[in-house]
Design a protein around this motif. Structure first.
Motif, PDB file in Angstrom:
ATOM      1  N   ALA A 127      85.588  10.401  75.009  1.00 25.46           N
ATOM      2  CA  ALA A 127      85.410  11.444  76.393  1.00 25.46           C
ATOM      3  C   ALA A 127      84.287  11.169  76.935  1.00 25.46           C
ATOM      4  N   ALA A 128      82.956  10.842  76.225  1.00 27.21           N
ATOM      5  CA  ALA A 128      81.891  10.603  76.945  1.00 27.21           C
ATOM      6  C   ALA A 128      82.221   9.166  77.780  1.00 27.21           C
ATOM      7  N   GLU A 129      82.816   8.147  77.132  1.00 30.13           N
ATOM      8  CA  GLU A 129      83.302   6.956  77.789  1.00 30.13           C
ATOM      9  C   GLU A 129      84.068   7.177  79.065  1.00 30.13           C
ATOM     10  N   ALA A 130      84.840   8.048  78.861  1.00 26.14           N
ATOM     11  CA  ALA A 130      85.901   8.393  80.044  1.00 26.14           C
ATOM     12  C   ALA A 130      85.133   9.060  80.947  1.00 26.14           C
ATOM     13  N   ALA A 131      84.229   9.955  80.889  1.00 26.83           N
ATOM     14  CA  ALA A 131      83.280  10.836  81.652  1.00 26.83           C
ATOM     15  C   ALA A 131      82.502   9.749  82.386  1.00 26.83           C
ATOM     16  N   ARG A 132      81.852   8.675  81.597  1.00 26.16           N
ATOM     17  CA  ARG A 132      80.866   7.817  82.384  1.00 26.16           C
ATOM     18  C   ARG A 132      81.899   6.880  83.124  1.00 26.16           C
ATOM     19  N   THR A 133      82.899   6.656  82.874  1.00 27.89           N
ATOM     20  CA  THR A 133      83.821   5.632  83.813  1.00 27.89           C
ATOM     21  C   THR A 133      84.097   6.514  84.850  1.00 27.89           C
ATOM     22  N   GLU A 134      84.420   7.608  84.734  1.00 31.93           N
ATOM     23  CA  GLU A 134      84.561   8.558  86.052  1.00 31.93           C
ATOM     24  C   GLU A 134      83.456   8.865  86.856  1.00 31.93           C
ATOM     25  N   VAL A 135      82.414   8.885  86.339  1.00 35.09           N
ATOM     26  CA  VAL A 135      81.043   9.029  86.986  1.00 35.09           C
ATOM     27  C   VAL A 135      80.680   7.698  87.611  1.00 35.09           C
ATOM     28  N   LEU A 136      80.870   6.639  87.147  1.00 42.15           N
ATOM     29  CA  LEU A 136      80.789   5.373  87.813  1.00 42.15           C
ATOM     30  C   LEU A 136      81.777   5.203  89.110  1.00 42.15           C
ATOM     31  N   ARG A 137      83.109   5.497  88.762  1.00 46.38           N
ATOM     32  CA  ARG A 137      84.129   5.385  89.797  1.00 46.38           C
ATOM     33  C   ARG A 137      83.807   6.089  91.022  1.00 46.38           C
ATOM     34  N   ALA A 138      83.227   7.506  90.515  1.00 50.07           N
ATOM     35  CA  ALA A 138      82.698   8.238  91.782  1.00 50.07           C
ATOM     36  C   ALA A 138      81.868   7.713  92.448  1.00 50.07           C
ATOM     37  N   GLN A 139      80.865   7.113  91.753  1.00 49.64           N
ATOM     38  CA  GLN A 139      79.450   6.709  92.396  1.00 49.64           C
ATOM     39  C   GLN A 139      80.006   5.467  93.313  1.00 49.64           C
ATOM     40  N   ARG A 140      80.957   4.879  92.807  1.00 53.81           N
ATOM     41  CA  ARG A 140      81.292   3.652  93.705  1.00 53.81           C
ATOM     42  C   ARG A 140      82.015   4.052  94.841  1.00 53.81           C
ATOM     43  N   GLU A 141      82.938   5.253  94.447  1.00 60.34           N
ATOM     44  CA  GLU A 141      83.348   5.719  95.859  1.00 60.34           C
ATOM     45  C   GLU A 141      82.606   6.382  96.852  1.00 60.34           C
ATOM     46  N   LEU A 142      81.710   7.077  96.134  1.00 58.19           N
ATOM     47  CA  LEU A 142      80.552   7.680  97.156  1.00 58.19           C
ATOM     48  C   LEU A 142      79.745   6.685  98.001  1.00 58.19           C
ATOM     49  N   HIS A 143      79.398   5.484  97.143  1.00 60.37           N
ATOM     50  CA  HIS A 143      78.793   4.419  97.798  1.00 60.37           C
ATOM     51  C   HIS A 143      79.504   3.923  98.882  1.00 60.37           C
ATOM     52  N   LYS A 144      80.693   3.553  98.503  1.00 65.73           N
ATOM     53  CA  LYS A 144      81.612   2.962  99.689  1.00 65.73           C
ATOM     54  C   LYS A 144      81.706   3.962 100.682  1.00 65.73           C
ATOM     55  N   ASP A 145      81.812   5.258 100.486  1.00 62.65           N
ATOM     56  CA  ASP A 145      82.096   6.186 101.742  1.00 62.65           C
ATOM     57  C   ASP A 145      80.678   6.240 102.393  1.00 62.65           C
ATOM     58  N   VAL A 146      79.620   6.127 101.854  1.00 64.06           N
ATOM     59  CA  VAL A 146      78.328   6.255 102.291  1.00 64.06           C
ATOM     60  C   VAL A 146      78.027   5.029 103.089  1.00 64.06           C
ATOM     61  N   ALA A 147      78.326   3.775 102.679  1.00 65.58           N
ATOM     62  CA  ALA A 147      78.251   2.452 103.297  1.00 65.58           C
ATOM     63  C   ALA A 147      79.043   2.408 104.510  1.00 65.58           C
ATOM     64  N   LEU A 148      80.449   2.841 104.423  1.00 67.49           N
ATOM     65  CA  LEU A 148      81.399   2.746 105.706  1.00 67.49           C
ATOM     66  C   LEU A 148      80.800   3.781 106.711  1.00 67.49           C
ATOM     67  N   GLU A 149      80.303   4.993 106.093  1.00 64.27           N
ATOM     68  CA  GLU A 149      79.844   5.957 107.309  1.00 64.27           C
ATOM     69  C   GLU A 149      78.541   5.530 107.881  1.00 64.27           C
ATOM     70  N   SER A 150      77.571   4.946 107.172  1.00 66.21           N
ATOM     71  CA  SER A 150      76.439   4.279 107.805  1.00 66.21           C
ATOM     72  C   SER A 150      76.836   3.036 108.680  1.00 66.21           C
ATOM     73  N   ILE A 151      77.797   2.290 108.199  1.00 66.40           N
ATOM     74  CA  ILE A 151      78.217   1.319 109.152  1.00 66.40           C
ATOM     75  C   ILE A 151      78.643   1.687 110.674  1.00 66.40           C
ATOM     76  N   LYS A 152      79.415   2.871 110.353  1.00 68.80           N
ATOM     77  CA  LYS A 152      79.900   3.610 111.876  1.00 68.80           C
ATOM     78  C   LYS A 152      78.593   4.179 112.240  1.00 68.80           C
ATOM     79  N   MET A 153      77.741   4.853 111.790  1.00 68.26           N
ATOM     80  CA  MET A 153      76.829   5.334 112.352  1.00 68.26           C
ATOM     81  C   MET A 153      75.869   4.623 113.250  1.00 68.26           C
TER      82      MET A 153
END
Length: 183
Positions: A127-153
């Motif tokens: 469960a901890a491994e799955a949570a860590r994996t989900e956090v990493l995936r969410a962080q990657r998604e967030l970085h991706k969204d932030v990067a895309l938004e930064s590029i647009k801005m």
């Protein structure tokens, strides 16, 4: 032979009717005893050998039946003793058997508890491994969204605030950096 026996008996009766003297034993008793003796002798000759054979066979049957019953009784007594010995052994070992069963159940309980703890630990780890994996995936998604938004801005800012000369200057710097990387 039977005829002579009957003749003797009839003569004995006739004599017995009138032969009573006053002294001692009456003669009738003697004659009656003689009659009984004759009857027993006749019976012995007529039936005697057959009776001896009959009674000897009955004796043999009785002895064999007695021997069989003796063997059956001895076998039954042996079985009773065997059952009593087994029962005594069971009674003497019953406490030991109960203790052994309790020890085995305690060991089994410990084993089940250990397995449950190991399973719980493995589930927590997974469960901890799955949570860590989900956090990493969410962080990657967030970085991706932030990067895309930064590029647009950045594009919007560049479109609004950048002049033709600034764009030319940026492109030249970019080209120089790319050429420096290729070398």
């Amino acid at each position: 032979m039977i005829q002579s026996l009957l003749l003797i008996l009839s003569n004995q009766q006739a004599m017995a009717a009138g032969a009573h003297s006053g002294d001692g034993i009456p003669t009738v008793v003697f004659w009656q005893a003689a009659n009984l003796l004759v009857i027993f002798v006749a019976l012995y000759f007529v039936v005697g050998k057959k009776a001896v054979g009959f009674f000897s066979s009955k004796k043999t049957e009785f002895l064999s039946s007695a021997e069989k019953s003796k063997k059956i009784r001895e076998e039954a007594e042996r079985k009773v003793k065997e059952i009593q010995d087994r029962l005594a052994k069971l009674e003497s070992t019953s406490a030991e058997s109960v203790q052994r069963a309790q020890a085995e159940s305690a060991d089994l309980k410990k084993q089940l508890i250990n397995e449950a703890q190991n399973l719980a630990t493995r589930i927590k780890t997974e469960a901890a491994e799955a949570a860590r994996t989900e956090v990493l995936r969410a962080q990657r998604e967030l970085h991706k969204d932030v990067a895309l938004e930064s590029i647009k801005m950045a594009q919007e800012v560049l479109k609004k605030d950048t002049t033709q000369a600034d764009q030319q200057k940026l492109q030249d710097q970019f080209s120089n950096q790319i050429e420096g990387v290729k070398i």
